[in-house]
Design a protein around this motif. Structure first.
Motif, PDB file in Angstrom:
ATOM      1  N   THR A  43       0.860  -1.183   0.000  1.00  0.00           N
ATOM      2  CA  THR A  43       0.000   0.000   0.000  1.00  0.00           C
ATOM      3  C   THR A  43       0.896   1.232   0.000  1.00  0.00           C
ATOM      4  O   THR A  43       1.758   1.376   0.860  1.00  0.00           O
ATOM      5  CB  THR A  43      -0.914   0.025   1.236  1.00  0.00           C
ATOM      6  OG1 THR A  43      -1.697  -1.166   1.255  1.00  0.00           O
ATOM      7  CG2 THR A  43      -1.834   1.231   1.213  1.00  0.00           C
ATOM      8  N   TYR A  56       9.473   2.623  13.664  1.00  0.00           N
ATOM      9  CA  TYR A  56       8.137   2.304  14.178  1.00  0.00           C
ATOM     10  C   TYR A  56       8.134   2.232  15.699  1.00  0.00           C
ATOM     11  O   TYR A  56       8.984   1.574  16.310  1.00  0.00           O
ATOM     12  CB  TYR A  56       7.655   0.977  13.606  1.00  0.00           C
ATOM     13  CG  TYR A  56       6.339   0.512  14.177  1.00  0.00           C
ATOM     14  CD1 TYR A  56       5.152   1.142  13.827  1.00  0.00           C
ATOM     15  CD2 TYR A  56       6.295  -0.547  15.085  1.00  0.00           C
ATOM     16  CE1 TYR A  56       3.942   0.732  14.364  1.00  0.00           C
ATOM     17  CE2 TYR A  56       5.091  -0.963  15.619  1.00  0.00           C
ATOM     18  CZ  TYR A  56       3.913  -0.324  15.259  1.00  0.00           C
ATOM     19  OH  TYR A  56       2.720  -0.729  15.801  1.00  0.00           O
ATOM     20  N   HIS A  61       2.093   3.033  18.489  1.00  0.00           N
ATOM     21  CA  HIS A  61       1.586   2.649  17.168  1.00  0.00           C
ATOM     22  C   HIS A  61       1.689   3.838  16.206  1.00  0.00           C
ATOM     23  O   HIS A  61       0.705   4.314  15.638  1.00  0.00           O
ATOM     24  CB  HIS A  61       0.140   2.166  17.254  1.00  0.00           C
ATOM     25  CG  HIS A  61      -0.343   1.517  15.976  1.00  0.00           C
ATOM     26  ND1 HIS A  61       0.408   0.602  15.271  1.00  0.00           N
ATOM     27  CD2 HIS A  61      -1.510   1.675  15.279  1.00  0.00           C
ATOM     28  CE1 HIS A  61      -0.272   0.213  14.209  1.00  0.00           C
ATOM     29  NE2 HIS A  61      -1.440   0.849  14.185  1.00  0.00           N
ATOM     30  N   ASP A  83       0.497   8.078  10.840  1.00  0.00           N
ATOM     31  CA  ASP A  83      -0.426   6.997  11.192  1.00  0.00           C
ATOM     32  C   ASP A  83      -0.083   5.787  10.322  1.00  0.00           C
ATOM     33  O   ASP A  83      -0.198   5.858   9.090  1.00  0.00           O
ATOM     34  CB  ASP A  83      -1.862   7.443  10.927  1.00  0.00           C
ATOM     35  CG  ASP A  83      -2.896   6.415  11.379  1.00  0.00           C
ATOM     36  OD1 ASP A  83      -2.609   5.203  11.311  1.00  0.00           O
ATOM     37  OD2 ASP A  83      -3.996   6.828  11.785  1.00  0.00           O
ATOM     38  N   PRO A  84       0.325   4.659  10.898  1.00  0.00           N
ATOM     39  CA  PRO A  84       0.730   3.511  10.082  1.00  0.00           C
ATOM     40  C   PRO A  84      -0.428   2.821   9.369  1.00  0.00           C
ATOM     41  O   PRO A  84      -0.196   2.000   8.479  1.00  0.00           O
ATOM     42  CB  PRO A  84       1.388   2.577  11.091  1.00  0.00           C
ATOM     43  CG  PRO A  84       0.792   2.944  12.407  1.00  0.00           C
ATOM     44  CD  PRO A  84       0.513   4.417  12.336  1.00  0.00           C
ATOM     45  N   GLU A  85      -1.659   3.148   9.752  1.00  0.00           N
ATOM     46  CA  GLU A  85      -2.825   2.556   9.084  1.00  0.00           C
ATOM     47  C   GLU A  85      -3.256   3.386   7.878  1.00  0.00           C
ATOM     48  O   GLU A  85      -3.400   2.876   6.775  1.00  0.00           O
ATOM     49  CB  GLU A  85      -3.983   2.406  10.072  1.00  0.00           C
ATOM     50  CG  GLU A  85      -3.643   1.575  11.298  1.00  0.00           C
ATOM     51  CD  GLU A  85      -3.191   0.166  10.965  1.00  0.00           C
ATOM     52  OE1 GLU A  85      -3.643  -0.378   9.942  1.00  0.00           O
ATOM     53  OE2 GLU A  85      -2.381  -0.390  11.732  1.00  0.00           O
ATOM     54  N   SER A  86      -3.460   4.682   8.094  1.00  0.00           N
ATOM     55  CA  SER A  86      -3.916   5.551   7.002  1.00  0.00           C
ATOM     56  C   SER A  86      -2.762   6.081   6.168  1.00  0.00           C
ATOM     57  O   SER A  86      -2.974   6.578   5.054  1.00  0.00           O
ATOM     58  CB  SER A  86      -4.711   6.726   7.568  1.00  0.00           C
ATOM     59  OG  SER A  86      -3.872   7.597   8.310  1.00  0.00           O
ATOM     60  N   LEU A  87      -1.541   6.016   6.685  1.00  0.00           N
ATOM     61  CA  LEU A  87      -0.348   6.582   6.054  1.00  0.00           C
ATOM     62  C   LEU A  87      -0.471   8.093   5.870  1.00  0.00           C
ATOM     63  O   LEU A  87       0.067   8.668   4.920  1.00  0.00           O
ATOM     64  CB  LEU A  87      -0.038   5.888   4.719  1.00  0.00           C
ATOM     65  CG  LEU A  87       0.208   4.381   4.805  1.00  0.00           C
ATOM     66  CD1 LEU A  87       0.563   3.821   3.429  1.00  0.00           C
ATOM     67  CD2 LEU A  87       1.298   4.048   5.809  1.00  0.00           C
ATOM     68  N   LYS A  90       0.146  12.812  11.042  1.00  0.00           N
ATOM     69  CA  LYS A  90      -0.632  13.298  12.178  1.00  0.00           C
ATOM     70  C   LYS A  90      -0.066  14.600  12.739  1.00  0.00           C
ATOM     71  O   LYS A  90      -0.792  15.429  13.271  1.00  0.00           O
ATOM     72  CB  LYS A  90      -0.664  12.232  13.277  1.00  0.00           C
ATOM     73  CG  LYS A  90      -1.257  10.911  12.833  1.00  0.00           C
ATOM     74  CD  LYS A  90      -1.088   9.822  13.887  1.00  0.00           C
ATOM     75  CE  LYS A  90      -1.939  10.093  15.118  1.00  0.00           C
ATOM     76  NZ  LYS A  90      -1.843   8.960  16.090  1.00  0.00           N
ATOM     77  N   ARG A 327       4.781  -6.704   9.167  1.00  0.00           N
ATOM     78  CA  ARG A 327       4.672  -5.553   8.263  1.00  0.00           C
ATOM     79  C   ARG A 327       6.034  -4.910   8.059  1.00  0.00           C
ATOM     80  O   ARG A 327       6.947  -5.080   8.863  1.00  0.00           O
ATOM     81  CB  ARG A 327       3.700  -4.503   8.822  1.00  0.00           C
ATOM     82  CG  ARG A 327       2.267  -4.972   8.863  1.00  0.00           C
ATOM     83  CD  ARG A 327       1.338  -3.857   9.256  1.00  0.00           C
ATOM     84  NE  ARG A 327       1.553  -3.430  10.638  1.00  0.00           N
ATOM     85  CZ  ARG A 327       0.894  -2.427  11.215  1.00  0.00           C
ATOM     86  NH1 ARG A 327      -0.006  -1.745  10.525  1.00  0.00           N
ATOM     87  NH2 ARG A 327       1.116  -2.106  12.467  1.00  0.00           N
ATOM     88  N   ARG A 346       3.576   0.675   2.750  1.00  0.00           N
ATOM     89  CA  ARG A 346       3.361  -0.296   3.816  1.00  0.00           C
ATOM     90  C   ARG A 346       3.187  -1.667   3.183  1.00  0.00           C
ATOM     91  O   ARG A 346       2.338  -1.847   2.305  1.00  0.00           O
ATOM     92  CB  ARG A 346       2.134   0.050   4.654  1.00  0.00           C
ATOM     93  CG  ARG A 346       1.936  -0.926   5.820  1.00  0.00           C
ATOM     94  CD  ARG A 346       0.648  -0.650   6.589  1.00  0.00           C
ATOM     95  NE  ARG A 346      -0.518  -0.824   5.755  1.00  0.00           N
ATOM     96  CZ  ARG A 346      -1.445   0.118   5.551  1.00  0.00           C
ATOM     97  NH1 ARG A 346      -1.363   1.294   6.144  1.00  0.00           N
ATOM     98  NH2 ARG A 346      -2.490  -0.130   4.776  1.00  0.00           N
ATOM     99  N   ARG A 348       2.261  -5.534   3.910  1.00  0.00           N
ATOM    100  CA  ARG A 348       1.781  -6.599   4.786  1.00  0.00           C
ATOM    101  C   ARG A 348       2.339  -7.894   4.216  1.00  0.00           C
ATOM    102  O   ARG A 348       1.945  -8.331   3.151  1.00  0.00           O
ATOM    103  CB  ARG A 348       0.246  -6.615   4.840  1.00  0.00           C
ATOM    104  CG  ARG A 348      -0.333  -5.348   5.458  1.00  0.00           C
ATOM    105  CD  ARG A 348      -1.816  -5.486   5.749  1.00  0.00           C
ATOM    106  NE  ARG A 348      -2.392  -4.240   6.245  1.00  0.00           N
ATOM    107  CZ  ARG A 348      -2.342  -3.832   7.514  1.00  0.00           C
ATOM    108  NH1 ARG A 348      -1.756  -4.583   8.424  1.00  0.00           N
ATOM    109  NH2 ARG A 348      -2.886  -2.691   7.859  1.00  0.00           N
TER     110      ARG A 348
END
Length: 351
Positions: A43, A56, A61, A83-87, A90, A327, A346, A348
């Motif tokens: 991603t 990280y 997180h 943010d590691p989810e939304s990239l 923040k 990850r 990112r 996975r």
């Protein structure tokens, strides 16, 4: 080739990662797009210009990333909280200004988190120093000087120690992560230390010597370091989970060396792709990830077989790879974003 010419060539290889551009505002990040490759998912998203490294934080997180734009005087640099989810960014924290007339700042390049003390350590390469920031609010806590061309930094949380590599004078410098003071310095004459990894069990720090084509290993109580020859142009190093095996990214050779640290010898050499620049290990699977800057991809290696099991596209000029369980995060210098930003990827990892 003469020693001087060799050193100049390799110094240029290190400097090539310092790309120019401008920092993207945190709100301007675009929605990432996903791609599947043989069990792993990539991603990607534009992040900011001048990306260099990332680290990280499991405690928070959060993915911390450094940016620095252009040549001295560097006026645009930031420590990014991602943010590691939304990239998405923040928060972005600017380093201190070092010259009011030019607007130069203490630009950040290398980065490592210290979750034990909730801080972030950076190398300020052009200012020959390292710095410490708060993870909680991004406050600049201290600058520690006299690390010549500080390139990378790594934290040994168990021993309250941060190690920095002084590429400019062959030094490995240790700082106390509680007092934020220097506590040890070892200089290997004629060396050019770049990448760092520390064995959490023993406290031994391992550094790649770009000039000497070797690993420099320094244990806590040893009077002298040990040396292990590796491939051509080692610039990054990672360790296996038990700390008995090292993996070096050999930029000139385009390979990863698998090194038995007890025997002090290379057991396998794995071709990964042109310009292998950064290496990391997946703590879950034990696989080794190598970012190939010239090839523009990430090689996933099975170290037991000594083979590449996946090759994942990252876009041009991947600069650094960081791992978390299952990850990985790669930052590049592609300028591939809609406003010329560099990207974060990112991955996975497949099983």
């Amino acid at each position: 080739m003469s020693t001087l010419a060799c050193r100049i060539r390799r110094t240029a290889a290190v400097a090539v990662a310092l790309a120019a551009g401008s920092v993207l505002a945190p709100t301007a990040t675009a929605a990432p797009a996903g791609h599947h490759h043989s069990g792993s998912t990539v991603t990607s998203a534009p992040l900011a210009a001048g990306l260099y490294q990332s680290s990280y934080s499991a405690r928070n997180h959060v993915l911390w990333a450094t940016t620095a734009v252009g040549r001295p005087p560097v006026t645009e640099s930031a420590l990014l909280k991602v943010d590691p989810e939304s990239l998405k960014v923040k928060a972005a924290y600017q380093p201190p200004v070092t010259d009011e007339q030019t607007g130069a700042v203490e630009a950040v390049y290398g980065v490592a988190v210290d979750d034990e003390h909730n801080t972030v350590w950076t190398t300020n390469t052009r200012d020959n120093s390292v710095a410490v920031y708060s993870q909680r609010g991004g406050a600049h806590l201290k600058t520690l000087k006299n690390v010549a061309h500080a390139r990378e930094i790594v934290v040994d949380e168990r021993r309250n120690t941060a190690w920095a590599s002084g590429f400019g004078d062959g030094s490995l410098v240790a700082f106390d992560t509680r007092t934020l003071k220097e506590k040890k310095r070892v200089t290997v004459e004629g060396s050019s230390p770049t990448g760092l990894a520390v064995d959490a069990r023993t406290g031994t720090v391992h550094a790649t010597d770009l000039e000497g084509d070797r690993i420099i290993s320094l244990s806590p109580h040893a009077k002298q370091p040990k040396f292990v020859p590796v491939g051509d142009g080692p610039i990054s190093v990672a360790l296996s989970r038990d700390g008995r095996t090292a993996y070096t990214a050999n930029q000139t050779a385009g390979t990863v060396s698998v090194v038995n640290l007890r025997k002090g010898e290379v057991t396998r050499t794995v071709p990964t792709g042109a310009g292998t620049l950064s290496v990391a290990t997946d703590p879950r699977s034990g696989r080794v990830l190598a970012a190939n800057r010239t090839a523009g991809d990430l090689a996933v290696i099975d170290p037991r077989r000594g083979t590449v099991v996946e090759t994942l596209p990252t876009g041009p000029n991947p600069n650094h790879v960081e791992t978390a369980p299952g990850r990985a995060f790669v930052v590049d210098k592609s300028k591939a974003g809609p406003a010329g930003e560099d990207q974060v990827h990112r991955i996975r990892l497949g099983r």
